[in-house]
Design a protein around this motif. Sequence first.
Motif, PDB file in Angstrom:
ATOM      1  N   GLN A 204     143.846 104.158 -72.040  1.00 18.14           N
ATOM      2  CA  GLN A 204     143.878 102.990 -72.912  1.00 18.14           C
ATOM      3  C   GLN A 204     142.476 102.475 -73.229  1.00 18.14           C
ATOM      4  O   GLN A 204     142.189 102.068 -74.359  1.00 18.14           O
ATOM      5  CB  GLN A 204     144.717 101.887 -72.264  1.00 18.14           C
ATOM      6  CG  GLN A 204     146.193 102.236 -72.169  1.00 18.14           C
ATOM      7  CD  GLN A 204     146.969 101.290 -71.269  1.00 18.14           C
ATOM      8  OE1 GLN A 204     146.381 100.511 -70.523  1.00 18.14           O
ATOM      9  NE2 GLN A 204     148.283 101.359 -71.331  1.00 18.14           N
ATOM     10  N   PHE A 205     141.584 102.521 -72.243  1.00 18.54           N
ATOM     11  CA  PHE A 205     140.195 102.130 -72.493  1.00 18.54           C
ATOM     12  C   PHE A 205     139.533 103.078 -73.479  1.00 18.54           C
ATOM     13  O   PHE A 205     138.812 102.645 -74.391  1.00 18.54           O
ATOM     14  CB  PHE A 205     139.405 102.102 -71.184  1.00 18.54           C
ATOM     15  CG  PHE A 205     139.410 100.762 -70.489  1.00 18.54           C
ATOM     16  CD1 PHE A 205     138.711  99.696 -71.008  1.00 18.54           C
ATOM     17  CD2 PHE A 205     140.109 100.573 -69.322  1.00 18.54           C
ATOM     18  CE1 PHE A 205     138.710  98.450 -70.388  1.00 18.54           C
ATOM     19  CE2 PHE A 205     140.130  99.346 -68.678  1.00 18.54           C
ATOM     20  CZ  PHE A 205     139.430  98.278 -69.207  1.00 18.54           C
ATOM     21  N   GLU A 206     139.749 104.367 -73.283  1.00 22.78           N
ATOM     22  CA  GLU A 206     139.130 105.350 -74.180  1.00 22.78           C
ATOM     23  C   GLU A 206     139.647 105.175 -75.600  1.00 22.78           C
ATOM     24  O   GLU A 206     138.888 105.304 -76.567  1.00 22.78           O
ATOM     25  CB  GLU A 206     139.400 106.758 -73.665  1.00 22.78           C
ATOM     26  CG  GLU A 206     138.681 107.095 -72.364  1.00 22.78           C
ATOM     27  CD  GLU A 206     137.172 106.985 -72.499  1.00 22.78           C
ATOM     28  OE1 GLU A 206     136.605 107.591 -73.436  1.00 22.78           O
ATOM     29  OE2 GLU A 206     136.552 106.266 -71.680  1.00 22.78           O
TER      30      GLU A 206
ATOM     31  N   GLY B 133     136.584 106.381 -77.682  1.00 23.98           N
ATOM     32  CA  GLY B 133     135.908 107.484 -77.002  1.00 23.98           C
ATOM     33  C   GLY B 133     134.419 107.528 -77.274  1.00 23.98           C
ATOM     34  O   GLY B 133     133.847 108.606 -77.489  1.00 23.98           O
ATOM     35  N   ASP B 134     133.762 106.345 -77.265  1.00 24.47           N
ATOM     36  CA  ASP B 134     132.332 106.310 -77.615  1.00 24.47           C
ATOM     37  C   ASP B 134     131.418 106.813 -76.510  1.00 24.47           C
ATOM     38  O   ASP B 134     130.197 106.915 -76.696  1.00 24.47           O
ATOM     39  CB  ASP B 134     131.920 104.887 -78.019  1.00 24.47           C
ATOM     40  CG  ASP B 134     132.071 103.873 -76.878  1.00 24.47           C
ATOM     41  OD1 ASP B 134     132.525 104.257 -75.786  1.00 24.47           O
ATOM     42  OD2 ASP B 134     131.735 102.688 -77.092  1.00 24.47           O
TER      43      ASP B 134
ATOM     44  N   TRP C 172     132.589 108.426 -62.678  1.00 26.68           N
ATOM     45  CA  TRP C 172     132.600 109.299 -63.837  1.00 26.68           C
ATOM     46  C   TRP C 172     132.331 108.478 -65.102  1.00 26.68           C
ATOM     47  O   TRP C 172     132.273 107.255 -65.051  1.00 26.68           O
ATOM     48  CB  TRP C 172     133.921 110.071 -63.939  1.00 26.68           C
ATOM     49  CG  TRP C 172     135.134 109.283 -64.317  1.00 26.68           C
ATOM     50  CD1 TRP C 172     135.675 109.156 -65.568  1.00 26.68           C
ATOM     51  CD2 TRP C 172     135.990 108.518 -63.460  1.00 26.68           C
ATOM     52  NE1 TRP C 172     136.802 108.354 -65.535  1.00 26.68           N
ATOM     53  CE2 TRP C 172     137.027 107.957 -64.252  1.00 26.68           C
ATOM     54  CE3 TRP C 172     135.982 108.239 -62.077  1.00 26.68           C
ATOM     55  CZ2 TRP C 172     138.020 107.144 -63.729  1.00 26.68           C
ATOM     56  CZ3 TRP C 172     136.977 107.431 -61.559  1.00 26.68           C
ATOM     57  CH2 TRP C 172     137.976 106.907 -62.363  1.00 26.68           C
ATOM     58  N   GLY C 173     132.132 109.176 -66.196  1.00 27.15           N
ATOM     59  CA  GLY C 173     131.840 108.491 -67.458  1.00 27.15           C
ATOM     60  C   GLY C 173     130.354 108.388 -67.733  1.00 27.15           C
ATOM     61  O   GLY C 173     129.552 109.198 -67.244  1.00 27.15           O
ATOM     62  N   ALA C 174     129.951 107.385 -68.501  1.00 25.57           N
ATOM     63  CA  ALA C 174     128.561 107.230 -68.901  1.00 25.57           C
ATOM     64  C   ALA C 174     127.639 107.052 -67.703  1.00 25.57           C
ATOM     65  O   ALA C 174     127.919 106.248 -66.810  1.00 25.57           O
ATOM     66  CB  ALA C 174     128.434 106.023 -69.828  1.00 25.57           C
TER      67      ALA C 174
END
Length: 302
Positions: free
Chosen positions: A256-258, A263-264, A298-300
Amino acid sequence: MLPATRNGLLLIGVLFHVVYLWSIFDIYFRSPLVHGMTPHRVGLPAPAKRLVLFVADGLRADKIYEPHRNATSGAAAEELAPFLLGKIRAGAPWGVSHTRVPTESRPGHVAAIAGFYEDVSAVTKGWKMNPVEFDSLFNESRHTWSFGSPDILPMFAHGASDRSRVDTFMYSHEFEDFSGNGDRLDTWVFDEAERFLGRAGVAGSELNALMHEDQVVFFFHLLGIDSNGHSFKPYSKEYLGNIRSVDRGIQRLVAQFEAFYGGDGKTAYVFTADHGMGDRGAHGDGHPDNTRTPLIVWGAGA
């Protein structure tokens, strides 16, 4: 002379213990924090615009990392958290973080979010209230939205220099009933977060604009695992099943966040725990089951 000598020794012993106890409080029950220091900021650009922090209260590291043998289903071994473990297999940094005594919820959260070991004088407040003011990640954010228990969320909101900077979404104290399965606490958090993202998705709204700013934080306190550990023990189907439901809830919420942010690639995710859980359904001491907690990023920036 003998009774006088005995009474004198007794008086000396009492005075010694009074002074000894007073010295413990005088030396250790003082705040370790130094106030009035000039803050310094790093000039380099941050790899992430926002942080999503999940804290699974009471989750010990081995229960999520090690395969679980399920005698009921007949499976030789199965993973309790396939989504989170899938992030590890995809290259996400992970490890075992170590909490410090006392392994309680408040000190663990203060260490993770404020960056220092809890002031021991908080024990005189029942680990509920702030004995001293302290800075935190939430206080330094542009805005923080926090979801979870009324035992944890208020202490960071009360300590913020600007109370309007930290929003809290909490269930009631009565909802923390240990008589049933605690996974309903985590279900409440995920459902409330889903409703919140639905409101924030209205284009042109003030909330939508604020959520697209940088330096925003989303904090999800998941108390169900701790509650089930106390009520049913950490090897119970309730405790282990709660890990599965948390993994599924995080998977759904991350999606939901993505979708919300298109998906920035500017969202950083952190999953950890404030403390573990002993086999007897308790925590607080320095046993490895209480001090070893999972840490997955995980992620940025990961």
